[in-house]
Design a protein around this motif. Structure first.
Motif, PDB file in Angstrom:
ATOM      1  N   LEU A 102      17.414 -46.558  34.080  1.00 56.99           N
ATOM      2  CA  LEU A 102      17.115 -45.450  34.983  1.00 56.99           C
ATOM      3  C   LEU A 102      17.381 -44.107  34.308  1.00 56.99           C
ATOM      4  O   LEU A 102      16.643 -43.139  34.535  1.00 56.99           O
ATOM      5  CB  LEU A 102      17.952 -45.580  36.261  1.00 56.99           C
ATOM      6  CG  LEU A 102      17.584 -46.745  37.178  1.00 56.99           C
ATOM      7  CD1 LEU A 102      18.591 -46.857  38.313  1.00 56.99           C
ATOM      8  CD2 LEU A 102      16.175 -46.570  37.736  1.00 56.99           C
ATOM      9  N   ALA A 103      18.419 -44.049  33.483  1.00 59.88           N
ATOM     10  CA  ALA A 103      18.694 -42.805  32.762  1.00 59.88           C
ATOM     11  C   ALA A 103      17.551 -42.469  31.811  1.00 59.88           C
ATOM     12  O   ALA A 103      17.128 -41.306  31.707  1.00 59.88           O
ATOM     13  CB  ALA A 103      20.011 -42.920  32.001  1.00 59.88           C
ATOM     14  N   ASN A 104      17.026 -43.475  31.123  1.00 56.25           N
ATOM     15  CA  ASN A 104      15.896 -43.252  30.218  1.00 56.25           C
ATOM     16  C   ASN A 104      14.657 -42.803  30.981  1.00 56.25           C
ATOM     17  O   ASN A 104      13.921 -41.912  30.538  1.00 56.25           O
ATOM     18  CB  ASN A 104      15.601 -44.513  29.422  1.00 56.25           C
ATOM     19  CG  ASN A 104      16.682 -44.833  28.399  1.00 56.25           C
ATOM     20  OD1 ASN A 104      17.398 -43.934  27.947  1.00 56.25           O
ATOM     21  ND2 ASN A 104      16.816 -46.104  28.027  1.00 56.25           N
ATOM     22  N   ALA A 105      14.433 -43.417  32.146  1.00 57.57           N
ATOM     23  CA  ALA A 105      13.285 -43.020  32.965  1.00 57.57           C
ATOM     24  C   ALA A 105      13.441 -41.588  33.450  1.00 57.57           C
ATOM     25  O   ALA A 105      12.469 -40.815  33.481  1.00 57.57           O
ATOM     26  CB  ALA A 105      13.144 -43.976  34.150  1.00 57.57           C
ATOM     27  N   ALA A 106      14.670 -41.227  33.829  1.00 52.45           N
ATOM     28  CA  ALA A 106      14.908 -39.871  34.314  1.00 52.45           C
ATOM     29  C   ALA A 106      14.732 -38.847  33.197  1.00 52.45           C
ATOM     30  O   ALA A 106      14.175 -37.769  33.405  1.00 52.45           O
ATOM     31  CB  ALA A 106      16.306 -39.767  34.905  1.00 52.45           C
ATOM     32  N   PRO A 164      19.551 -29.186  42.415  1.00 52.83           N
ATOM     33  CA  PRO A 164      20.732 -29.206  41.559  1.00 52.83           C
ATOM     34  C   PRO A 164      22.006 -29.198  42.393  1.00 52.83           C
ATOM     35  O   PRO A 164      22.039 -28.694  43.513  1.00 52.83           O
ATOM     36  CB  PRO A 164      20.584 -27.921  40.736  1.00 52.83           C
ATOM     37  CG  PRO A 164      19.708 -27.030  41.562  1.00 52.83           C
ATOM     38  CD  PRO A 164      18.769 -27.934  42.281  1.00 52.83           C
ATOM     39  N   GLY A 165      23.040 -29.790  41.844  1.00 49.49           N
ATOM     40  CA  GLY A 165      24.323 -29.852  42.539  1.00 49.49           C
ATOM     41  C   GLY A 165      25.306 -30.638  41.704  1.00 49.49           C
ATOM     42  O   GLY A 165      24.971 -31.153  40.637  1.00 49.49           O
ATOM     43  N   LEU A 197      20.423 -36.271  36.369  1.00 52.62           N
ATOM     44  CA  LEU A 197      19.016 -36.612  36.143  1.00 52.62           C
ATOM     45  C   LEU A 197      18.524 -37.611  37.186  1.00 52.62           C
ATOM     46  O   LEU A 197      17.389 -37.509  37.654  1.00 52.62           O
ATOM     47  CB  LEU A 197      18.835 -37.172  34.739  1.00 52.62           C
ATOM     48  CG  LEU A 197      18.940 -36.153  33.594  1.00 52.62           C
ATOM     49  CD1 LEU A 197      18.936 -36.863  32.246  1.00 52.62           C
ATOM     50  CD2 LEU A 197      17.788 -35.153  33.660  1.00 52.62           C
ATOM     51  N   TYR A 198      19.361 -38.590  37.528  1.00 50.30           N
ATOM     52  CA  TYR A 198      18.978 -39.528  38.595  1.00 50.30           C
ATOM     53  C   TYR A 198      18.581 -38.746  39.848  1.00 50.30           C
ATOM     54  O   TYR A 198      17.536 -38.994  40.459  1.00 50.30           O
ATOM     55  CB  TYR A 198      20.147 -40.436  38.979  1.00 50.30           C
ATOM     56  CG  TYR A 198      20.607 -41.439  37.968  1.00 50.30           C
ATOM     57  CD1 TYR A 198      19.805 -41.860  36.911  1.00 50.30           C
ATOM     58  CD2 TYR A 198      21.879 -41.996  38.068  1.00 50.30           C
ATOM     59  CE1 TYR A 198      20.256 -42.791  35.993  1.00 50.30           C
ATOM     60  CE2 TYR A 198      22.336 -42.928  37.164  1.00 50.30           C
ATOM     61  CZ  TYR A 198      21.526 -43.331  36.129  1.00 50.30           C
ATOM     62  OH  TYR A 198      21.979 -44.254  35.225  1.00 50.30           O
TER      63      TYR A 198
END
Length: 250
Positions: free
Chosen positions: A237-241, A194-195, A184-185
């Motif tokens: 940052l995870a929540n924002a993503a 994607p990767g 997600l970041y």
């Protein structure tokens, strides 16, 4: 000296050079031959926690013999854009190279970016070297050509000992237990495709993600220096993503 870009352009030369150094995997290293003529070679590169470039060099290589006579070097790094290569940003650094005595962090961060180097990193004739930058000449497009002084190129590590001590464990934990957040970041916060993205380094101002040969820098919205601050930042940052993923059109 080239004219500096106007502040109203919204362009930040120092940040641009720092990003190039953080995302580079290779660069052209110019040393001085015995007769004083320049000699350039392609080398693998990785950043230390402060952003200074580090190399794994063989004592048998011509550039390493040159460094033994004169530590002055230049390093060119660029964006490796597909298509017209000259449209991408590039920076030429001037500085001096020093051999590292304490190689623990250098080895870990270098091999995270260049796992293929694991096989010869322990050979007796190989050693890690750090470039101490004195200045950089940035070319980032029309009207975006300027010089940046060395001290501005590096991340301040003062009071960040706790974060630096926790970095290796945090990177391993993120890759083992939070691979979904790393994806997600990359895709939601950096606009990458994607990767198999993984985290390869953290410092007080951001972290680096890598998939295949592609490295991307994710800057933190504010500086963090403690292990707790780092964890809170990664969660934020995870929540924002995740929020960006929900809001993005399907």
């Amino acid at each position: 000296m080239p004219a500096a870009p106007r502040p109203e352009d919204g362009f930040q030369p120092t940040a641009a050079v720092r990003r190039l150094l953080r995302e580079a995997r290779t660069g052209a290293l110019a040393t001085l031959d015995e007769d004083g003529a320049p000699y350039a070679s392609l080398v693998q590169v990785a950043p230390l926690n402060d952003g200074s470039p580090v190399f794994l060099l063989s004592g048998l290589a011509r550039h390493t013999r040159n460094l033994g006579r004169d530590p002055r070097v230049s390093l060119l790094v660029d964006e490796h854009r597909h298509g017209d290569e000259l449209q991408g940003a590039r920076a030429s650094l001037k500085g001096r190279i020093e051999r590292l005595a304490d190689t623990g962090t250098a080895r870990r961060r270098f091999l995270a970016r260049h796992p293929d180097a694991e096989g010869f990193a322990g050979f007796a004739d190989f050693a890690f070297y750090r470039l101490v930058p004195q200045s950089a000449h940035l070319v980032a497009g029309f009207g975006r050509i300027t010089d940046v002084e060395g001290p501005q190129l590096l991340t301040e590590l003062a009071e960040a000992d706790e974060l630096l001590a926790a970095e290796a464990g945090a990177v391993a934990h993120m890759n083992a237990d939070h691979a979904d957040a790393i994806q997600l970041y990359a895709m939601q916060l950096l606009g990458a495709g994607p990767g198999e993205w993984r985290m390869i380094g953290i410092d007080p101002e951001g972290c680096e993600l890598m998939a295949g040969l592609d490295v991307r820098r994710l800057a933190f919205p504010r500086r963090v220096t403690s292990a707790r601050g780092m964890r809170e930042m990664l969660v934020e940052l995870a929540n924002a993503a995740r929020g960006a993923s929900i809001d993005s059109p399907q």
